[in-house]
Scaffold this motif. Sequence first.
Motif, PDB file in Angstrom:
ATOM      1  N   ASP A 375       0.728  -1.388   0.034  1.00 49.68           N
ATOM      2  CA  ASP A 375      -0.051  -0.317   0.183  1.00 49.68           C
ATOM      3  C   ASP A 375       0.942   1.247   0.043  1.00 49.68           C
ATOM      4  O   ASP A 375       0.291   2.377   0.193  1.00 49.68           O
ATOM      5  N   THR A 376       1.998   1.175  -0.182  1.00 51.18           N
ATOM      6  CA  THR A 376       3.027   2.349  -0.363  1.00 51.18           C
ATOM      7  C   THR A 376       3.802   2.487  -1.574  1.00 51.18           C
ATOM      8  O   THR A 376       5.081   2.604  -1.584  1.00 51.18           O
ATOM      9  N   ILE A 377       3.178   2.035  -2.604  1.00 50.31           N
ATOM     10  CA  ILE A 377       3.956   2.356  -3.943  1.00 50.31           C
ATOM     11  C   ILE A 377       4.131   3.737  -4.229  1.00 50.31           C
ATOM     12  O   ILE A 377       3.173   4.468  -4.580  1.00 50.31           O
ATOM     13  N   SER A 378       5.459   3.914  -4.680  1.00 51.18           N
ATOM     14  CA  SER A 378       5.725   5.384  -5.312  1.00 51.18           C
ATOM     15  C   SER A 378       5.339   5.236  -6.576  1.00 51.18           C
ATOM     16  O   SER A 378       5.424   4.416  -7.487  1.00 51.18           O
ATOM     17  N   SER A 379       4.595   6.266  -6.948  1.00 53.20           N
ATOM     18  CA  SER A 379       4.141   6.432  -8.572  1.00 53.20           C
ATOM     19  C   SER A 379       4.948   6.901  -9.531  1.00 53.20           C
ATOM     20  O   SER A 379       4.735   6.592 -10.657  1.00 53.20           O
ATOM     21  N   VAL A 380       6.275   7.290  -9.263  1.00 59.07           N
ATOM     22  CA  VAL A 380       7.361   7.706  -9.832  1.00 59.07           C
ATOM     23  C   VAL A 380       8.528   6.967 -10.281  1.00 59.07           C
ATOM     24  O   VAL A 380       9.412   7.286 -10.798  1.00 59.07           O
ATOM     25  N   THR A 384       6.145  -0.511 -10.529  1.00 60.55           N
ATOM     26  CA  THR A 384       4.889   0.008 -10.706  1.00 60.55           C
ATOM     27  C   THR A 384       4.674   1.441 -10.587  1.00 60.55           C
ATOM     28  O   THR A 384       5.147   2.190  -9.880  1.00 60.55           O
ATOM     29  N   GLN A 385       4.179   2.150 -11.776  1.00 58.40           N
ATOM     30  CA  GLN A 385       4.275   3.527 -11.992  1.00 58.40           C
ATOM     31  C   GLN A 385       3.136   3.992 -12.560  1.00 58.40           C
ATOM     32  O   GLN A 385       2.403   3.602 -13.276  1.00 58.40           O
ATOM     33  N   LEU A 386       3.050   5.329 -12.299  1.00 59.26           N
ATOM     34  CA  LEU A 386       2.035   6.145 -12.747  1.00 59.26           C
ATOM     35  C   LEU A 386       2.720   7.495 -13.524  1.00 59.26           C
ATOM     36  O   LEU A 386       2.837   8.513 -12.996  1.00 59.26           O
ATOM     37  N   VAL A 394      -0.713   7.017 -17.543  1.00 55.13           N
ATOM     38  CA  VAL A 394      -0.398   5.557 -18.010  1.00 55.13           C
ATOM     39  C   VAL A 394       0.220   4.909 -16.857  1.00 55.13           C
ATOM     40  O   VAL A 394       1.127   5.419 -16.029  1.00 55.13           O
ATOM     41  N   ILE A 395      -0.392   3.932 -16.519  1.00 52.22           N
ATOM     42  CA  ILE A 395       0.056   2.839 -15.481  1.00 52.22           C
ATOM     43  C   ILE A 395       0.962   1.825 -16.112  1.00 52.22           C
ATOM     44  O   ILE A 395       0.414   1.227 -17.335  1.00 52.22           O
ATOM     45  N   ARG A 396       1.904   1.661 -15.408  1.00 50.05           N
ATOM     46  CA  ARG A 396       3.109   0.512 -16.045  1.00 50.05           C
ATOM     47  C   ARG A 396       3.043  -0.516 -14.831  1.00 50.05           C
ATOM     48  O   ARG A 396       3.476  -0.151 -13.893  1.00 50.05           O
ATOM     49  N   LEU A 397       2.942  -1.632 -15.191  1.00 47.53           N
ATOM     50  CA  LEU A 397       2.991  -2.742 -14.059  1.00 47.53           C
ATOM     51  C   LEU A 397       3.863  -3.824 -14.557  1.00 47.53           C
ATOM     52  O   LEU A 397       3.572  -4.371 -15.608  1.00 47.53           O
ATOM     53  N   ASP A 398       4.960  -4.088 -13.716  1.00 49.09           N
ATOM     54  CA  ASP A 398       5.602  -5.358 -14.113  1.00 49.09           C
ATOM     55  C   ASP A 398       5.467  -6.227 -12.905  1.00 49.09           C
ATOM     56  O   ASP A 398       6.053  -6.518 -11.937  1.00 49.09           O
ATOM     57  N   LEU A 399       4.469  -7.338 -13.484  1.00 48.39           N
ATOM     58  CA  LEU A 399       3.989  -8.388 -12.341  1.00 48.39           C
ATOM     59  C   LEU A 399       5.013  -9.372 -12.284  1.00 48.39           C
ATOM     60  O   LEU A 399       4.708 -10.571 -11.356  1.00 48.39           O
TER      61      LEU A 399
END
Length: 522
Positions: A375-380, A384-386, A394-399
């Motif tokens: 619950d503390t994912i940095s968006s930059v 995982t980025q916004l 744009v949401i980028r996810l590397d699962l």
Amino acid sequence: MTDRAVSSTIGLVLLLTLTVVGAGVVVGLGATALDDVQRQTSVDRAEHAMTLLDARTAVVGLGEGSTQTVRLGRTTTGDYVADSDTGWLRIEHTNYTAGRTETIYNASLGSVSYRTDDTTVAYQGGGVWRQQGGGTAMVSPPAFHYRGTTLTLPVLRVRSDDAAGGETTATVRRDGELTRIYPTQAADDTDGTGAPYDVDNVDGSTRRYDNPVRNGSVSVTVHSEYYRGWADYFRTRTTGNVSADDANRTATVVLETTGETGAFPYQEEGGSVPVRGVAEGHSVTDFRTTIRGGGSNGNGNGGGNGNGGGNGNFNNLYASYYVEEGDRAYEVIVALPTGIGGNYCKNGPDDVNLRMDIYYHDESTAEGVHHWTDDTISSVSGPTQLACEDGSPVIRLDLTSPNQNFTYGSSSVDEETAIDWDTLDDGSGPDPITFAHAGDDDDGSTTYDDGDEQTLRILTRHYFAMFDSDFDLRVHHGPGGSGNARINVANSGGVLRYDTGGDGSSITYLHVTENNVTVELN
């Protein structure tokens, strides 16, 4: 005295009669037995000769020699016959494109056979078959080679008509050059890449046959007198769907394609990405996705490198991938905070906290729902980025990133999930769980208690491994109660790569060639 003399004469006549009849029976039975022995010997000799013909024909047909001679031996009860029109083989790709079946190959096989009154021994399709008493047995296997998820099928065709009896010799010659059917390759492939090229159809359109095989299924159908032998062989070599049609004298095997490994288009709500032929264990190697905001203009691609159209509004956006198969269910969801609207990119992106949850449940076990959260994912920064592109978020996810940790035992996303996890959870708190997969990133005996951490990469690979080789990865997304999020589905996409397994029912690579020979009988 007279009566006694008459009786002696009658007795002698009866004795002679019985002797003659008995001798005739013995001779008759002996002759029949001798005929049976000769017939069986002739058939056994023909089997041996056909097996040798099979080997020599393969040498010629596969291009290792131009001519081979085989002494078939003397026939006593039958003849050898070469026939170019017996049997055929057809290969079809169902859902080659949406709703369309493509006939990749359809041609006669031909055969060389030895026939007696009740037995036939035949070479056909690179194999030798024996038909007797209504049944068919394989003497040597046909040219149908299936290993892992690769089917190699050199179609060996007899292109001549001839017959001979008595002492017979067969001369096998190549009839033209090998023809590549699938995949097609450029004739001037000087760099050795095997680049595909377009093949002209009779209707003026073009087709391209390239590996890996995608979408739907591939079927191989053989029409033959020996179709039941073909069907039995298909069953021993694959676990695909095998059927025998007595009315049409055909045997068919159907192999499912392994689905999209690589780039895939993002789906509308409720859509799915087919996952097929996944190998056992931690087989997922790369799972990334890009979700773009804005309108639906522009040309998207699976790698997620297109341009968004218009200003996007990601206010209260949430998006997830989920799987429901039998007793098992899985979901990974990302949620954005309130206020991610058009001004987020207009004023420059701020570092805000994104939230992600992972859920898993197996009804057949006593464990409750597995909860994992970050619950503390940095968006930059991080996997995982916004980000912002052309004024849209744009949401980028590397699962499959090893650089993002999740904590076991709780959840932080309060938006609507695709699966109602509350109904699956007994509310008693997190139970200890053990990951039992051995792999390059898991020792196979790791137990997790409340508060323990694990990387996103291991969690994704582990939970994908809990499902069978074939399943649908579904998409769920939407805005929150006060949001009005817009996703540019056309410009969004992802990448999913995984190792494929050899369970015997799937196909990834198809290699088909046509190999023509003539057989002259003397």
